[in-house]
Design a protein around this motif. Structure first.
Motif, mmCIF file in Angstrom:
data_model
loop_
_atom_site.group_PDB
_atom_site.id
_atom_site.type_symbol
_atom_site.label_atom_id
_atom_site.label_comp_id
_atom_site.label_asym_id
_atom_site.label_seq_id
_atom_site.Cartn_x
_atom_site.Cartn_y
_atom_site.Cartn_z
ATOM 1 N N ALA A 1 -35.113 10.116 9.475
ATOM 2 C CA ALA A 1 -36.612 10.688 9.415
ATOM 3 C C ALA A 1 -36.374 11.744 8.906
ATOM 4 O O ALA A 1 -37.366 12.623 8.342
ATOM 5 N N THR A 2 -35.185 12.661 9.052
ATOM 6 C CA THR A 2 -35.265 14.168 8.372
ATOM 7 C C THR A 2 -34.208 14.470 7.398
ATOM 8 O O THR A 2 -34.219 15.337 6.833
ATOM 9 N N GLY A 3 -32.968 13.660 7.304
ATOM 10 C CA GLY A 3 -31.729 13.805 6.534
ATOM 11 C C GLY A 3 -30.821 14.952 7.405
ATOM 12 O O GLY A 3 -29.894 15.295 7.014
ATOM 13 N N ALA A 4 -31.362 15.339 8.635
ATOM 14 C CA ALA A 4 -30.288 16.013 9.287
ATOM 15 C C ALA A 4 -28.920 15.323 9.850
ATOM 16 O O ALA A 4 -29.136 14.361 10.099
ATOM 17 N N ARG A 5 -28.135 15.981 9.848
ATOM 18 C CA ARG A 5 -26.785 15.402 10.051
ATOM 19 C C ARG A 5 -26.341 15.147 11.527
ATOM 20 O O ARG A 5 -26.899 16.005 12.329
ATOM 21 N N ARG A 6 -25.814 13.830 11.930
ATOM 22 C CA ARG A 6 -25.659 13.471 13.282
ATOM 23 C C ARG A 6 -24.262 13.469 13.595
ATOM 24 O O ARG A 6 -23.762 12.855 14.158
ATOM 25 N N GLY A 7 -23.921 14.729 13.213
ATOM 26 C CA GLY A 7 -22.280 14.804 13.850
ATOM 27 C C GLY A 7 -21.813 15.448 12.655
ATOM 28 O O GLY A 7 -22.041 15.613 11.352
ATOM 29 N N ARG B 1 -46.175 3.368 -6.054
ATOM 30 C CA ARG B 1 -46.777 4.517 -5.303
ATOM 31 C C ARG B 1 -45.569 5.274 -4.656
ATOM 32 O O ARG B 1 -44.619 5.102 -4.278
ATOM 33 N N ILE B 2 -45.534 6.595 -5.058
ATOM 34 C CA ILE B 2 -44.626 7.697 -5.007
ATOM 35 C C ILE B 2 -45.106 8.732 -4.453
ATOM 36 O O ILE B 2 -46.065 9.449 -4.750
ATOM 37 N N VAL B 3 -44.728 9.207 -3.308
ATOM 38 C CA VAL B 3 -44.991 10.515 -2.515
ATOM 39 C C VAL B 3 -43.696 11.324 -2.421
ATOM 40 O O VAL B 3 -42.637 10.781 -2.002
ATOM 41 N N PHE B 4 -43.516 12.482 -2.936
ATOM 42 C CA PHE B 4 -42.384 13.217 -2.836
ATOM 43 C C PHE B 4 -42.619 14.726 -2.481
ATOM 44 O O PHE B 4 -43.335 15.434 -2.973
ATOM 45 N N ASP B 5 -42.262 14.934 -0.980
ATOM 46 C CA ASP B 5 -42.481 16.206 -0.580
ATOM 47 C C ASP B 5 -44.092 16.492 -0.134
ATOM 48 O O ASP B 5 -44.407 17.296 -0.331
ATOM 49 N N SER C 1 -36.468 19.890 5.616
ATOM 50 C CA SER C 1 -36.362 18.499 5.420
ATOM 51 C C SER C 1 -37.337 18.142 4.256
ATOM 52 O O SER C 1 -38.490 18.832 4.121
ATOM 53 N N VAL C 2 -36.850 17.348 3.317
ATOM 54 C CA VAL C 2 -37.777 16.977 2.142
ATOM 55 C C VAL C 2 -37.723 15.376 2.059
ATOM 56 O O VAL C 2 -36.804 14.797 2.186
ATOM 57 N N VAL C 3 -38.994 14.570 2.173
ATOM 58 C CA VAL C 3 -39.114 13.036 2.190
ATOM 59 C C VAL C 3 -39.753 12.619 1.106
ATOM 60 O O VAL C 3 -40.684 13.173 0.376
ATOM 61 N N SER D 1 -39.726 -1.343 -1.326
ATOM 62 C CA SER D 1 -40.074 -0.325 -0.641
ATOM 63 C C SER D 1 -38.831 0.539 -0.087
ATOM 64 O O SER D 1 -38.081 -0.085 0.621
ATOM 65 N N GLU D 2 -39.101 1.982 -0.128
ATOM 66 C CA GLU D 2 -38.104 2.723 0.418
ATOM 67 C C GLU D 2 -38.624 4.078 0.932
ATOM 68 O O GLU D 2 -39.342 4.652 0.099
ATOM 69 N N ARG D 3 -37.878 4.623 1.832
ATOM 70 C CA ARG D 3 -38.172 6.181 2.407
ATOM 71 C C ARG D 3 -36.714 6.945 2.630
ATOM 72 O O ARG D 3 -35.888 6.349 2.911
ATOM 73 N N LEU D 4 -36.764 7.973 1.705
ATOM 74 C CA LEU D 4 -35.644 8.883 1.808
ATOM 75 C C LEU D 4 -35.809 10.119 2.463
ATOM 76 O O LEU D 4 -36.925 10.697 2.049
ATOM 77 N N ALA D 5 -34.891 10.627 3.156
ATOM 78 C CA ALA D 5 -35.117 12.072 3.687
ATOM 79 C C ALA D 5 -33.788 12.762 3.503
ATOM 80 O O ALA D 5 -32.622 12.232 3.661
ATOM 81 N N GLY D 6 -34.014 14.113 3.014
ATOM 82 C CA GLY D 6 -32.723 14.937 2.969
ATOM 83 C C GLY D 6 -32.873 16.518 3.161
ATOM 84 O O GLY D 6 -34.081 16.906 3.330
#
Length: 451
Positions: free
Chosen positions: A297-303, A387-391, A418-420, A429-434
């Motif tokens: 959802a956010t791109g935050a590291r999980r460890g 369909r493209i949504v960037f940030d 976070s940037v989605v 269809s794809e969703r990416l977060a970093g």
């Protein structure tokens, strides 16, 4: 020219093929699952075939019978007959392909291979089959978006370039062959896949070669060849005619005589990933990588990092075992390059073609707090098709009309957040977060779409 098959037609074709099967139909697995060599396009790498390889595996192809070639120095020369640093000639590409085919035949014990190429890769296939002894070693050749009659056709403009339809290379390659005067070499079965007008390199105007307003003398039919089965994939772009699920479906039906059961990728329990850190497909010894699992959802590291490695002379950064549902951040560093934070969607299956190229922070971007690029290596962004949504906004730098750009860049005034990105087109269809890492630390961020 034949339109793309619908799913209903896939099933009908499969049913017809099964109904017509007879006792003397080929029984060995090799007859239905021939070895395939996938050939990338100009400036690209084997990595672009990764989801395609997964689809073949999901249809029962043994992994050892699927091979994607990496051409060294994959960009074509400005003048095919003049050596140019970091670039290759048409003959060099064909010679590399010849060696790869011989290696695959030796490894598999097969008599022939199938060749599947995108763009310039299709020219290498044609050249190899016609001029470098490949006709007897290839059963089927599939050319996706290959500029068979040139990106332009003008003897006065870059006359000796590989992509000039009026130049010596393509003029010789298209010279009539066989009793019917075909443009394809007799022996293999041939198929071309092309767009109906959305291929940036099959346009009547020279806008995509830096010559807006100048006729190219090439049309949307430029990739078609006399003597081949010529198939149109409506609306698909220059890369999608090779890498989109629709291209996969057409290719499987052409090779086997029956449509695939679908285009879905079947996950593995514990995918093993590997690839190269390379420039011009040549390994960068001493580069390093860290891999983190991140919150989708956010791109935050999980460890902490789950994999670290400094690569050797072969550039290989793996192997690394993961879960088929895990989202990843790959941190790639190399001498003289920026630290690249590359965010990727889950890898449902194993792959040895997860390649990375060291990135640089452009001088024009050094005034930004963070630089984030959304990239789609296996297709182009097309508006309003996609369909493209960037940030939260439309992607900057992507004009409407012919799909011709594969990247959109954000120069942010802040960092650390976070940037989605969200992307969808037909069947994908794809969703990416970093995380927007700070440019002041010589860092760049890449959100790389998988399909």
């Amino acid at each position: 020219m034949t339109p793309i098959l619908s799913r209903r037609h896939w099933l009908a074709l499969a049913a017809a093929a099964l109904a017509g099967a007879c006792a003397n139909a080929p029984a060995p697995q090799d007859a239905q699952r021939p070895p395939i060599v996938f050939v990338h396009g100009n400036g690209d790498s084997a990595a672009l075939w990764t989801p395609t390889l997964w689809r073949y595996e999901s249809q029962g192809w043994p992994r050892e019978r699927l091979h994607a070639v990496d051409f060294p120095n994959p960009l074509a020369r400005d003048d095919d007959g003049v050596a140019q640093p970091g670039r290759s000639s048409a003959a060099e590409s064909a010679q590399v392909l010849a060696a790869e085919v011989d290696a695959v035949l030796a490894r598999t014990g097969a008599r022939q291979v199938v060749l599947v190429g995108n763009s310039r890769g299709g020219l290498a296939i044609r050249n190899y089959i016609r001029n470098f002894g490949g006709a007897a070693k290839v059963s089927h050749a599939v050319l996706g978006g290959t500029p068979n009659h040139g990106v332009w056709s003008n003897p006065g403009f870059r006359p000796n370039n590989e992509f000039n339809g009026a130049g010596p290379f393509l003029t010789a390659l298209n010279a009539p062959q066989g009793p019917n005067g075909d443009e394809v070499t007799p022996g293999p079965a041939w198929m071309t896949l092309r767009s109906d007008g959305n291929d940036k390199f099959a346009q009547p105007d020279g806008v995509w070669i830096g010559a807006r307003g100048t006729p190219t003398n090439v049309t949307a039919e430029g990739p078609a060849l006399k003597g081949a089965k010529n198939v149109v994939l409506p609306g698909r772009d220059h890369r999608e005619v090779s890498y989109h699920p629709e291209a996969f479906a057409q290719t499987v039906a052409f090779i086997t005589g029956r449509a695939p059961q679908g285009t879905a990728i079947t996950p593995e329990a514990a995918p093993v990933l590997d690839g190269k850190i390379a420039v011009n497909n040549l390994p960068v010894a001493g580069a390093s990588i860290e891999v983190f699992v991140v919150d989708p959802a956010t791109g935050a590291r999980r460890g902490p990092a789950v994999h670290r490695k400094t690569v050797g002379a072969d550039g290989r950064w793996g192997p690394f075992t993961t879960r088929p549902t895990a989202h990843h951040e790959f941190v790639v560093s190399a001498p003289g390059a920026a630290t690249a934070h590359v965010y990727r969607s889950p890898f449902p299956r194993s792959s040895s073609t997860v390649h990375f190229r060291p990135e640089r922070l452009a001088d024009a971007d050094k005034d930004a707090a963070s630089v984030v690029t959304l990239t789609r290596p296996r297709g182009y962004f097309g508006l309003p098709r996609d369909r493209i949504v960037f940030d939260g906004n439309p992607p900057p730098g992507i004009p409407p009309g012919v799909a011709g750009l594969a990247a959109s860049k954000l120069k942010l005034r802040d960092s650390g957040r976070s940037v989605v990105a969200e992307f969808s087109t037909a069947g994908i269809s794809e969703r990416l977060a970093g995380i927007a890492w700070p440019a002041a630390e010589n860092r760049v961020v890449v959100l790389e779409l998988q399909d």
